[in-house]
Design a protein around this motif. Structure first.
Motif, mmCIF file in Angstrom:
data_model
loop_
_atom_site.group_PDB
_atom_site.id
_atom_site.type_symbol
_atom_site.label_atom_id
_atom_site.label_comp_id
_atom_site.label_asym_id
_atom_site.label_seq_id
_atom_site.Cartn_x
_atom_site.Cartn_y
_atom_site.Cartn_z
ATOM 1 N N ALA A 126 31.958 49.510 -74.697
ATOM 2 C CA ALA A 126 30.831 49.062 -73.874
ATOM 3 C C ALA A 126 29.544 49.031 -74.688
ATOM 4 O O ALA A 126 28.721 48.103 -74.555
ATOM 5 C CB ALA A 126 30.679 49.977 -72.661
ATOM 6 N N ASN A 127 29.352 50.030 -75.541
ATOM 7 C CA ASN A 127 28.124 50.106 -76.338
ATOM 8 C C ASN A 127 28.009 48.985 -77.359
ATOM 9 O O ASN A 127 26.908 48.739 -77.884
ATOM 10 C CB ASN A 127 28.064 51.445 -77.077
ATOM 11 C CG ASN A 127 27.648 52.595 -76.184
ATOM 12 O OD1 ASN A 127 27.153 52.392 -75.073
ATOM 13 N ND2 ASN A 127 27.840 53.818 -76.660
ATOM 14 N N HIS A 128 29.129 48.312 -77.657
ATOM 15 C CA HIS A 128 29.098 47.292 -78.709
ATOM 16 C C HIS A 128 29.483 45.906 -78.206
ATOM 17 O O HIS A 128 29.935 45.054 -78.990
ATOM 18 C CB HIS A 128 29.996 47.730 -79.870
ATOM 19 C CG HIS A 128 29.443 48.910 -80.604
ATOM 20 N ND1 HIS A 128 29.774 50.208 -80.275
ATOM 21 C CD2 HIS A 128 28.540 48.994 -81.621
ATOM 22 C CE1 HIS A 128 29.122 51.038 -81.069
ATOM 23 N NE2 HIS A 128 28.374 50.337 -81.886
ATOM 24 N N GLY A 129 29.309 45.666 -76.909
ATOM 25 C CA GLY A 129 29.445 44.311 -76.395
ATOM 26 C C GLY A 129 30.851 43.870 -76.069
ATOM 27 O O GLY A 129 31.158 42.675 -76.124
ATOM 28 N N GLY B 160 27.553 36.109 -76.148
ATOM 29 C CA GLY B 160 26.327 36.375 -76.891
ATOM 30 C C GLY B 160 26.268 37.807 -77.360
ATOM 31 O O GLY B 160 27.222 38.351 -77.907
ATOM 32 N N ASP B 161 25.127 38.433 -77.125
ATOM 33 C CA ASP B 161 24.952 39.835 -77.501
ATOM 34 C C ASP B 161 24.817 40.728 -76.277
ATOM 35 O O ASP B 161 24.249 41.814 -76.349
ATOM 36 C CB ASP B 161 23.708 39.988 -78.391
ATOM 37 C CG ASP B 161 23.875 39.297 -79.735
ATOM 38 O OD1 ASP B 161 24.987 39.385 -80.295
ATOM 39 O OD2 ASP B 161 22.915 38.680 -80.207
ATOM 40 N N SER B 162 25.333 40.279 -75.143
ATOM 41 C CA SER B 162 25.192 41.056 -73.910
ATOM 42 C C SER B 162 26.007 42.339 -73.980
ATOM 43 O O SER B 162 27.102 42.370 -74.528
ATOM 44 C CB SER B 162 25.644 40.221 -72.711
ATOM 45 O OG SER B 162 27.006 39.881 -72.816
ATOM 46 N N LYS B 163 25.451 43.409 -73.432
ATOM 47 C CA LYS B 163 26.105 44.711 -73.409
ATOM 48 C C LYS B 163 25.943 45.319 -72.020
ATOM 49 O O LYS B 163 25.046 44.950 -71.273
ATOM 50 C CB LYS B 163 25.504 45.644 -74.464
ATOM 51 C CG LYS B 163 25.632 45.137 -75.890
ATOM 52 C CD LYS B 163 24.955 46.075 -76.876
ATOM 53 C CE LYS B 163 25.031 45.510 -78.288
ATOM 54 N NZ LYS B 163 24.350 46.396 -79.274
ATOM 55 N N VAL B 164 26.829 46.241 -71.722
ATOM 56 C CA VAL B 164 26.706 46.982 -70.472
ATOM 57 C C VAL B 164 26.801 48.465 -70.790
ATOM 58 O O VAL B 164 27.504 48.868 -71.706
ATOM 59 C CB VAL B 164 27.805 46.591 -69.459
ATOM 60 C CG1 VAL B 164 27.630 45.154 -68.996
ATOM 61 C CG2 VAL B 164 29.193 46.789 -70.051
#
Length: 395
Positions: A236-239, A263-267
């Motif tokens: 999760a920390n790395h997309g 893209g570069d979205s993360k949660v």
């Protein structure tokens, strides 16, 4: 001077006191070699990651010293023995890889795959034989394996040390077979893997599961012992969206599939509080098991004096057992069903086939995963009925 707390490789939070500390000078690498320093294992309060403190410069170690399965192109490790037939690890891995990725639709005609931290990459060699349409690439932080790669790929299909800029966001799959457990800087590794994948591309990784292969807890160069909660956090920390952390398809390991987010979205990772507590409890239980294991071994050895013995298993369990024997002169040999190990030596003793146990032997140390110890004992008993006394590691 107060030393700063070691940060967690997964979530970067400071780690508390170690949950396990080995006896001095008893640390072994995954290649069954002694390493300088004292093994210390931690469990992260924030994400449940189990982590071993580095005992060497891992980058230099893997570039110049780590020489796994380099004796021949065919050399491999046994994954299982079923109905008397040996199943080698690369064969099992390539079958599982294709089955899992077929379910994700990721291994389509002409799919681009890069094997990250590939070493000899026997799995990709087999994949090319079975799926010549797949466009395979290789990456490693050492050039020691180029002689193996050039037998099935051309030079533009591999890279060492530095990832080529042209490879960025061009792959459908990044595979990693038993490499992430060796990498202290997971942030850089996951950033590189993320950068290699197209949006929606799949990371396919196999990492040891120390809860189902307990000896992984003691492997000094495995600085990461992943848990379900730490895998959730890392990805999760790395997309990445974690698709599955399968603890059943490869014995003693997690088979992880995760999709690159657009893209570069993360949660932010959302961990179940009880799962985190249970993970930390299991880690401490495992630490206690290994704290007791050497004394159990010593007690058994004391009961049987200097009776001639063999160790069944020439892998890490076998090396650990030999290093803890108080009367090593009683050891006659190691027994292993892997033909690539037979004829070699470990701890100064020969590695022999099951049918070559010396006549004078009275004791067998079952140096295998406790999960399969009963199965192995039955195999030995079938060949030598009612002949031996046995030691096994109790789970």
């Amino acid at each position: 001077m107060i030393q700063a707390a070691l940060p967690c490789n997964v979530c970067q939070q400071p780690l508390a006191e170690p949950i396990y500390r080995a006896a001095p000078q008893s640390s072994l690498s995954s290649l069954r070699r002694a390493m300088d320093g004292t093994l210390e294992v931690f469990c992260c309060d924030a994400c449940g990651h189990i982590q071993t403190a580095e005992l060497c410069d891992n980058g230099s170690f893997y570039d110049t010293e780590y020489d796994i399965l380099v004796n021949s192109e065919e050399e491999d490790q046994i994954y299982a023995v079923e109905n008397g037939q040996k199943i080698f690890r690369a064969d099992h891995q390539v079958a599982t890889f294709q089955r899992k990725l077929a379910l994700q639709g990721a291994l389509h005609e002409g799919a681009r795959v890069v094997d990250f931290g590939c070493a000899k990459s026997a799995t990709m060699r087999l994949l090319k034989q079975q799926r010549p349409d797949v466009n395979v690439h290789l990456f490693d932080i050492s050039d020691r394996y180029v002689g193996f790669w050039e037998k099935f790929l051309s030079p533009e299909q591999w890279a060492t040390y530095t990832i080529p800029p042209a490879w960025q966001r061009s792959f459908d799959v990044v595979s990693s077979f038993f490499s992430l457990e060796h990498i202290p800087d997971l942030t850089t590794a996951l950033r590189n893997i993320h950068g290699l994948l197209r949006d929606g591309g799949v990371l396919y990784a196999i990492v040891p599961n120390t809860f189902t292969n307990s000896v992984d807890f003691l492997v000094a160069d495995h600085v990461n012992h992943f848990t379900h909660t730490s895998l959730q956090t890392l990805l999760a920390n790395h997309g990445f969206d974690l698709l599955e952390a399968d603890a059943h398809s490869h014995r003693g390991a997690f088979v992880v599939t995760a999709a690159r987010r657009p893209g570069d979205s993360k949660v932010a990772p959302v961990l179940d509080a009880q799962a985190l507590v249970d993970t930390q409890s299991a880690a401490r239980k495992l630490a206690h098991f290994w704290q007791q294991a050497s004394s159990h071994l010593t007690d058994f050895e004391a009961q049987h004096g200097s009776a001639p013995a063999v160790i069944y298993g020439a892998g890490f369990y076998g090396a650990y057992t030999a290093s803890n024997l108080q009367q090593p002169h009683a050891l006659r040999a190691f027994v292993d069903q892997n033909p690539y190990l037979q004829g070699s030596s470990l701890a100064g003793k020969p590695v022999v086939a099951l049918d070559s146990i010396p006549d004078e032997v009275e004791v067998v140390y079952l140096a295998v995963n406790p999960v399969i110890a009963d199965e192995v004992r039955h195999t030995v008993e079938a060949a030598y009925p009612n002949r031996f006394r046995y030691f096994r590691f109790q789970p």
